[in-house]
Design a protein around this motif. Structure first.
Motif, PDB file in Angstrom:
ATOM      1  N   PRO A 166       7.338  56.848  23.387  1.00  0.00           N
ATOM      2  CA  PRO A 166       7.273  57.640  22.158  1.00  0.00           C
ATOM      3  C   PRO A 166       5.921  58.322  22.015  1.00  0.00           C
ATOM      4  O   PRO A 166       4.892  57.779  22.428  1.00  0.00           O
ATOM      5  CB  PRO A 166       7.487  56.595  21.057  1.00  0.00           C
ATOM      6  CG  PRO A 166       7.108  55.297  21.680  1.00  0.00           C
ATOM      7  CD  PRO A 166       7.447  55.402  23.136  1.00  0.00           C
ATOM      8  N   SER A 208      14.609  69.761  13.939  1.00  0.00           N
ATOM      9  CA  SER A 208      14.774  68.331  14.197  1.00  0.00           C
ATOM     10  C   SER A 208      14.754  67.557  12.882  1.00  0.00           C
ATOM     11  O   SER A 208      14.080  67.976  11.933  1.00  0.00           O
ATOM     12  CB  SER A 208      13.646  67.824  15.102  1.00  0.00           C
ATOM     13  OG  SER A 208      13.670  66.413  15.211  1.00  0.00           O
ATOM     14  N   ASN A 217       7.185  64.750  14.882  1.00  0.00           N
ATOM     15  CA  ASN A 217       6.685  63.737  15.824  1.00  0.00           C
ATOM     16  C   ASN A 217       5.633  62.821  15.213  1.00  0.00           C
ATOM     17  O   ASN A 217       5.499  61.664  15.610  1.00  0.00           O
ATOM     18  CB  ASN A 217       6.161  64.393  17.101  1.00  0.00           C
ATOM     19  CG  ASN A 217       5.156  65.500  16.846  1.00  0.00           C
ATOM     20  OD1 ASN A 217       4.476  65.516  15.820  1.00  0.00           O
ATOM     21  ND2 ASN A 217       5.066  66.445  17.780  1.00  0.00           N
ATOM     22  N   PRO A 247      12.552  56.415  19.514  1.00  0.00           N
ATOM     23  CA  PRO A 247      13.189  57.386  20.399  1.00  0.00           C
ATOM     24  C   PRO A 247      14.712  57.151  20.383  1.00  0.00           C
ATOM     25  O   PRO A 247      15.161  56.004  20.365  1.00  0.00           O
ATOM     26  CB  PRO A 247      12.600  57.058  21.770  1.00  0.00           C
ATOM     27  CG  PRO A 247      11.282  56.400  21.470  1.00  0.00           C
ATOM     28  CD  PRO A 247      11.538  55.624  20.197  1.00  0.00           C
ATOM     29  N   TYR A 248      15.511  58.220  20.292  1.00  0.00           N
ATOM     30  CA  TYR A 248      15.104  59.592  20.503  1.00  0.00           C
ATOM     31  C   TYR A 248      15.034  60.415  19.212  1.00  0.00           C
ATOM     32  O   TYR A 248      14.949  61.643  19.275  1.00  0.00           O
ATOM     33  CB  TYR A 248      16.040  60.272  21.501  1.00  0.00           C
ATOM     34  CG  TYR A 248      15.876  59.684  22.886  1.00  0.00           C
ATOM     35  CD1 TYR A 248      14.731  59.962  23.637  1.00  0.00           C
ATOM     36  CD2 TYR A 248      16.820  58.817  23.408  1.00  0.00           C
ATOM     37  CE1 TYR A 248      14.564  59.410  24.899  1.00  0.00           C
ATOM     38  CE2 TYR A 248      16.653  58.273  24.665  1.00  0.00           C
ATOM     39  CZ  TYR A 248      15.521  58.563  25.403  1.00  0.00           C
ATOM     40  OH  TYR A 248      15.352  58.006  26.641  1.00  0.00           O
ATOM     41  N   TYR A 249      15.076  59.751  18.059  1.00  0.00           N
ATOM     42  CA  TYR A 249      14.638  60.439  16.855  1.00  0.00           C
ATOM     43  C   TYR A 249      13.152  60.737  16.996  1.00  0.00           C
ATOM     44  O   TYR A 249      12.710  61.842  16.679  1.00  0.00           O
ATOM     45  CB  TYR A 249      14.885  59.573  15.622  1.00  0.00           C
ATOM     46  CG  TYR A 249      16.071  60.007  14.793  1.00  0.00           C
ATOM     47  CD1 TYR A 249      17.371  59.875  15.279  1.00  0.00           C
ATOM     48  CD2 TYR A 249      15.897  60.541  13.528  1.00  0.00           C
ATOM     49  CE1 TYR A 249      18.460  60.261  14.520  1.00  0.00           C
ATOM     50  CE2 TYR A 249      16.973  60.934  12.759  1.00  0.00           C
ATOM     51  CZ  TYR A 249      18.257  60.791  13.252  1.00  0.00           C
ATOM     52  OH  TYR A 249      19.329  61.182  12.488  1.00  0.00           O
ATOM     53  N   GLN A 267       9.686  57.962  28.989  1.00  0.00           N
ATOM     54  CA  GLN A 267      10.386  57.763  27.718  1.00  0.00           C
ATOM     55  C   GLN A 267       9.508  57.068  26.670  1.00  0.00           C
ATOM     56  O   GLN A 267      10.004  56.466  25.727  1.00  0.00           O
ATOM     57  CB  GLN A 267      11.686  56.977  27.933  1.00  0.00           C
ATOM     58  CG  GLN A 267      12.633  57.676  28.882  1.00  0.00           C
ATOM     59  CD  GLN A 267      13.898  56.874  29.149  1.00  0.00           C
ATOM     60  OE1 GLN A 267      14.462  56.272  28.238  1.00  0.00           O
ATOM     61  NE2 GLN A 267      14.337  56.845  30.378  1.00  0.00           N
ATOM     62  N   GLN A 324       6.034  54.559  15.500  1.00  0.00           N
ATOM     63  CA  GLN A 324       7.039  54.545  14.448  1.00  0.00           C
ATOM     64  C   GLN A 324       6.600  53.724  13.243  1.00  0.00           C
ATOM     65  O   GLN A 324       6.737  54.161  12.097  1.00  0.00           O
ATOM     66  CB  GLN A 324       8.366  53.997  14.993  1.00  0.00           C
ATOM     67  CG  GLN A 324       9.463  53.900  13.952  1.00  0.00           C
ATOM     68  CD  GLN A 324      10.637  53.035  14.396  1.00  0.00           C
ATOM     69  OE1 GLN A 324      10.599  52.427  15.462  1.00  0.00           O
ATOM     70  NE2 GLN A 324      11.680  52.964  13.584  1.00  0.00           N
ATOM     71  N   PRO A 366      10.363  61.864  19.187  1.00  0.00           N
ATOM     72  CA  PRO A 366      10.238  62.511  20.492  1.00  0.00           C
ATOM     73  C   PRO A 366       9.536  61.599  21.497  1.00  0.00           C
ATOM     74  O   PRO A 366       8.629  60.836  21.149  1.00  0.00           O
ATOM     75  CB  PRO A 366       9.390  63.753  20.187  1.00  0.00           C
ATOM     76  CG  PRO A 366       9.652  64.039  18.741  1.00  0.00           C
ATOM     77  CD  PRO A 366       9.813  62.692  18.100  1.00  0.00           C
ATOM     78  N   ALA A 367       9.988  61.654  22.736  1.00  0.00           N
ATOM     79  CA  ALA A 367       9.444  60.798  23.792  1.00  0.00           C
ATOM     80  C   ALA A 367       9.039  61.636  24.991  1.00  0.00           C
ATOM     81  O   ALA A 367       9.568  62.731  25.218  1.00  0.00           O
ATOM     82  CB  ALA A 367      10.469  59.751  24.203  1.00  0.00           C
ATOM     83  N   PRO A 405       8.848  62.780  28.871  1.00  0.00           N
ATOM     84  CA  PRO A 405       9.833  62.737  29.946  1.00  0.00           C
ATOM     85  C   PRO A 405       9.493  61.661  30.976  1.00  0.00           C
ATOM     86  O   PRO A 405       8.335  61.278  31.142  1.00  0.00           O
ATOM     87  CB  PRO A 405       9.745  64.139  30.556  1.00  0.00           C
ATOM     88  CG  PRO A 405       8.384  64.636  30.208  1.00  0.00           C
ATOM     89  CD  PRO A 405       8.063  64.026  28.878  1.00  0.00           C
TER      90      PRO A 405
END
Length: 283
Positions: A261, A203, A207, A249-251, A259, A265, A253-254, A256
């Motif tokens: 994060p 990736s 995260n 998100p979605y760089y 959604q 960030q 990870p979130a 399920p």
């Protein structure tokens, strides 16, 4: 008409840190206020299209005494000739703002080398004409999507200058590029700007860079960034520029369904700025 002040650089041996507005939902004033309070020297943005938003951005920059980097990119949805003309036209708009740096996500991995070279040379000519630095980001989906191919362009275009976003190559090459320092040295020599995001083999963004399981990846990026910065300082009489560029998100990870994060960030970007300062003894 909006009037923009000419950039004034600090002294050699410094770094200007920029906060990305990627994923930002705040007003320009609130975003700039928070960036200033967090210790950033400026912000790094895609210029909004709307005149009102541009005026608000300019007012917020002046109010909070922040510098500006601008993002640009090739529109890959257009045919080559049309895309090239649009690229050049928008660059002239961006340079009128007199940013510290214009970062370009240039060309396409589906364009030929000759086509991608046309974008690079157009940007370099406008940079020379206007005196505004325009750097080409190492980025997936662009001309610079792999380390070996970027080296081919560096051999061909003597005035090609880069923004190093090494996180992209970590995932493209499914490694931390260990054992590739000889190849990276040519990239380091041509890098004038850094996007500070930590990637890994699966990736372009870990995260949470503070998590201990990512220490090896963080240290590897810091090793490369330090080489870039120290070489730049040795050869230039202006500060290095670094954008903390962890994304939403979605760089990021979130979870399920919700959604949400998995980490913060903004906190990640402040952390990147601070660990680079610590690494270089600037804290």
């Amino acid at each position: 008409m909006i009037l923009f002040a000419t950039t004034v650089y600090p002294q050699k041996g410094e770094i200007l840190f920029f906060q990305t507005n990627w994923g930002n939902t705040l007003s320009w004033d609130a975003f700039c206020e928070r960036a200033k309070a967090s210790g950033f020297d400026g912000i790094d943005v895609w210029l909004p299209n709307e005149a009102e938003s541009q005026q608000q951005l300019n007012a917020a920059l002046k109010k909070h005494d922040l510098k500006l980097n601008l993002m640009h990119g090739t529109d890959n949805s257009l045919p080559f000739e049309e895309s090239l003309e649009a690229y050049k036209k928008k660059l002239y708009v961006l340079v009128s703002w007199k940013p510290v740096v214009i970062n370009s996500q240039t060309g396409s991995d589906f364009f030929s080398m000759e086509q991608n070279t046309a974008f690079i040379k157009a940007a370099n000519a406008i940079s020379k004409e206007t005196g505004i630095p325009i750097y080409h980001e190492t980025h997936r989906g662009r001309f610079s999507y792999t380390l070996p191919i970027t080296l081919d362009y560096l051999k061909k275009i003597s005035d090609l200058r880069l923004t190093a976003d090494i996180s992209h190559w970590m995932v493209v090459h499914e490694s931390l590029l260990e054992g590739r320092d000889a190849m990276l040295s040519d990239v380091i020599a041509k890098t004038d700007h850094i996007h500070a995001r930590v990637g890994h083999a699966e990736s372009p963004q870990v995260n949470d860079p503070k998590a201990p399981e990512w220490k090896r990846a963080v240290d590897r990026h810091l090793d490369i960034w330090e080489k870039v910065i120290r070489k730049f300082w040795a050869e230039n009489d202006r500060p290095m520029t670094v954008t903390s560029e962890f994304g939403p998100p979605y760089y990021m990870p979130a979870l399920p369904y919700t959604q949400l994060p998995v980490s913060d960030q903004w906190e990640a970007n402040v952390y990147m700025m601070n660990i680079i300062k610590q690494r270089l003894g600037l804290d």
